[in-house]
Design an enzyme around this catalytic site. Structure first.
Site, short mmCIF file in Angstrom:
data_model
loop_
_atom_site.label_atom_id
_atom_site.label_comp_id
_atom_site.label_asym_id
_atom_site.label_seq_id
_atom_site.Cartn_x
_atom_site.Cartn_y
_atom_site.Cartn_z
CG ASN A 210 -0.24 -0.02 2.37
OD1 ASN A 210 0.47 0.91 3.10
ND2 ASN A 210 0.07 -1.47 3.82
CG PHE B 60 -2.66 5.70 12.79
CD1 PHE B 60 -1.67 5.03 14.58
CD2 PHE B 60 -2.81 6.11 12.90
CE1 PHE B 60 -0.76 6.17 15.50
CE2 PHE B 60 -2.12 7.50 13.61
CZ PHE B 60 -0.76 7.52 14.01
O1 PMT Z 1 2.82 6.07 6.27
P1 PMT Z 1 2.35 7.60 6.01
O2 PMT Z 1 2.15 7.51 4.74
O3 PMT Z 1 2.70 8.18 7.51
O4 PMT Z 1 0.48 7.26 6.23
C1 PMT Z 1 0.30 7.01 7.93
C2 PMT Z 1 -0.77 6.59 7.87
C3 PMT Z 1 -2.27 6.13 7.30
C4 PMT Z 1 -0.38 4.94 7.56
C5 PMT Z 1 -0.77 5.56 9.28
O5 PMT Z 1 -2.10 7.02 9.63
C6 PMT Z 1 -2.33 5.46 9.20
O6 PMT Z 1 -3.42 5.53 9.51
N1 PMT Z 1 -1.99 3.81 10.00
C7 PMT Z 1 -3.14 2.57 9.89
C8 PMT Z 1 -3.42 1.90 9.17
C9 PMT Z 1 -4.37 1.41 8.97
O7 PMT Z 1 -3.92 0.04 8.21
O8 PMT Z 1 -5.43 0.82 9.39
P2 PMT Z 1 -6.57 -0.33 9.84
O9 PMT Z 1 -7.93 1.20 9.83
O10 PMT Z 1 -7.02 -0.76 8.33
O11 PMT Z 1 -5.99 -0.61 10.81
C10 PMT Z 1 -6.49 -0.63 12.25
C11 PMT Z 1 -5.10 -0.56 13.36
O12 PMT Z 1 -4.84 -1.90 13.21
C12 PMT Z 1 -3.88 -0.35 12.02
O13 PMT Z 1 -3.32 0.68 13.74
C13 PMT Z 1 -3.20 -0.57 11.93
O14 PMT Z 1 -1.77 -0.97 12.27
C14 PMT Z 1 -3.37 -2.18 13.44
N2 PMT Z 1 -2.83 -3.46 12.19
C15 PMT Z 1 -3.81 -3.55 10.91
C16 PMT Z 1 -4.06 -5.27 10.37
C17 PMT Z 1 -3.09 -5.74 10.53
N3 PMT Z 1 -3.35 -7.19 10.49
N4 PMT Z 1 -2.46 -5.50 12.40
C18 PMT Z 1 -2.57 -4.86 12.25
O15 PMT Z 1 -1.67 -4.12 13.51
#
Ligand code: PMT
Length: 401
Positions: A210, A325
């Site tokens: 991504n 996040f």
């Molecule tokens: O890296 P940049 O370009 O500065 O951009 C920042 C960002 C947009 C990536 C950051 O601000 C952000 O939103 N990060 C989380 C992105 C994400 O994967 O969000 P999600 O809503 O899909 O996941 C929710 C949370 O679970 C996140 O904290 C993620 O790290 C975590 N996760 C998700 C899937 C997974 N398999 N394991 C996880 O730990």
């Protein structure tokens, strides 16, 4: 060695009678081991000469934004990047108003916009000017942007009035500056932060990934380090330089990131998941490069869900404060609240990634902080400024959803 040894301090002096105290402040900073560059507004030069400050700091004083000679040396952007801290002392009512408006029409205001370093103001003005609603409103705006205000002190003023408006004494400002490099809010704490994208191999040369640049997670790691934490940054592949004084673990896939998180996370006080982890990976990563098929043939990939790193950490380490996040394109708050409960974490930092000015790969971000206590909206900020605000918010978090 002093806490200020080799720290890069910009001391900016604006027009006010307290400017004479800034000479003593420069002397104290230099004595404490700091490297000091002095910036003066034209108003400041009416109260104290640049030559005095040059003699004390050992460096020519910066006065003009568009001075070809100065720009050929340490230009304003270079100066903004050089700084570990920018202190405006004295800060006049005028400079507070201009900063609150985000002006950039002289060297000082431009530096304040361009620097990622903490900006500290030591206001000094007549007590009525300080109390005026316009100044108080500017104060509120500056505080909301993460600018620190120290003082003013109460007492007798040069104009004969008595009240709040005196600049803090140089020795008090020295203590304030030292405290910025002192233990900080996270002294003695251990943080693990994930950042960047993951790559899920399809074959030896192709992967699913991504647009995460890592900027948000790296900024958080730096802000936590600056607050005295021991930080481990677990990063997927990015183009960013490895930050100084931070333990760094480079990973590729979600499974690598989970393993690294479990390895170092057992003793963490805080786990912050800023990484954009791929939710799915190919069930089988081909050992050989996949060959192109006939024009009419379709290629399908069978995907399997990746482990949820954040939820796993929250479950296996209930003593760790876990922050996630939420990258959403719709129903930001509702979806964020759902993630707060589903992942069992203390806080979700929700960003709207449908807006290309924020979120993935941009320099700025705007987020809502979601906890079991409610929702707090933060303004649009650079990722560095936001990271500093988030670290303060995170240190105040202790309740799970
Ligand atoms: O890296 P940049 O370009 O500065 O951009 C920042 C960002 C947009 C990536 C950051 O601000 C952000 O939103 N990060 C989380 C992105 C994400 O994967 O969000 P999600 O809503 O899909 O996941 C929710 C949370 O679970 C996140 O904290 C993620 O790290 C975590 N996760 C998700 C899937 C997974 N398999 N394991 C996880 O730990």
């Amino acid at each position: 060695m002093s806490r200020l040894t080799n720290k890069h301090i910009i001391l900016a002096i604006t027009g006010g009678i307290a400017a004479y105290k800034s000479a003593e402040l420069v002397r104290l900073l230099i004595k404490a081991g700091a490297q000091v560059e002095v910036v003066m507004t034209s108003g400041a030069t009416a109260f104290i000469t640049p030559l005095t400050l040059q003699a004390l700091s050992g460096n020519p004083v910066h006065q003009h934004l568009l001075n070809p000679k100065a720009e050929a040396g340490m230009g304003h952007i270079q100066l903004a990047r050089w700084a570990d801290l920018l202190l405006i002392a004295p800060a006049s009512a005028n400079v507070m108003a201009r900063l609150a408006q985000g002006q950039a029409d002289d060297l000082l205001t431009t530096l304040c916009l361009a620097t990622d370093a903490p900006v500290l103001l030591a206001p000094a003005m007549n007590q009525a000017m300080w109390r005026d609603p316009a100044t108080q409103s500017n104060l509120t705006t500056l505080l909301a942007r993460g600018i620190q205000i120290h003082g003013p002190a109460e007492g007798e003023q040069a104009c004969g009035d008595t009240g709040a408006g005196r600049m803090l004494e140089p020795s008090e400002l020295l203590t304030t500056v030292k405290a910025q490099f002192d233990q900080g809010l996270l002294a003695g704490k251990t943080l693990v932060i994930t950042a960047g994208p993951t790559r899920e191999a399809i074959d030896p040369v192709r992967y699913i990934s991504n647009h995460s640049s890592g900027k948000m997670g790296y900024a958080l790691a730096q802000a936590a380090r600056d607050q005295g934490a021991t930080v481990t940054l677990i990063s997927g592949p990015t183009h960013l330089a490895k930050p100084d004084d931070i333990k760094f673990v480079a990973v590729e896939s979600a499974q690598d990131m989970l393993e690294a998180s479990l390895n170092v996370g057992h003793s963490a006080d805080y786990f912050i998941a800023a990484a954009a982890v791929a939710d799915y990976r190919p069930i089988i990563a081909s050992q050989e490069k996949l060959k192109k098929l006939n024009a009419d043939d379709r290629l399908s990939l069978d995907l399997v869900q990746n482990p949820d790193i954040l939820a796993t950490m929250a479950k296996q380490h209930p003593q760790t404060i876990c922050i996630g996040f939420a990258a959403e394109t719709e129903n930001l708050i509702l979806n964020g609240q759902t993630k707060l409960g589903r992942k069992g974490v203390h806080m979700i930092i929700a960003n709207d990634v449908s807006n290309t000015d924020i979120g993935f790969n941009s320099d700025n971000n705007q987020v809502s902080l979601i906890t079991s206590n409610g929702v707090e909206e933060l303004p649009l900020l650079s990722k560095q400024q936001l990271a500093r605000r988030l670290i303060v918010a995170i240190t105040n978090t202790s309740h799970k959803a």
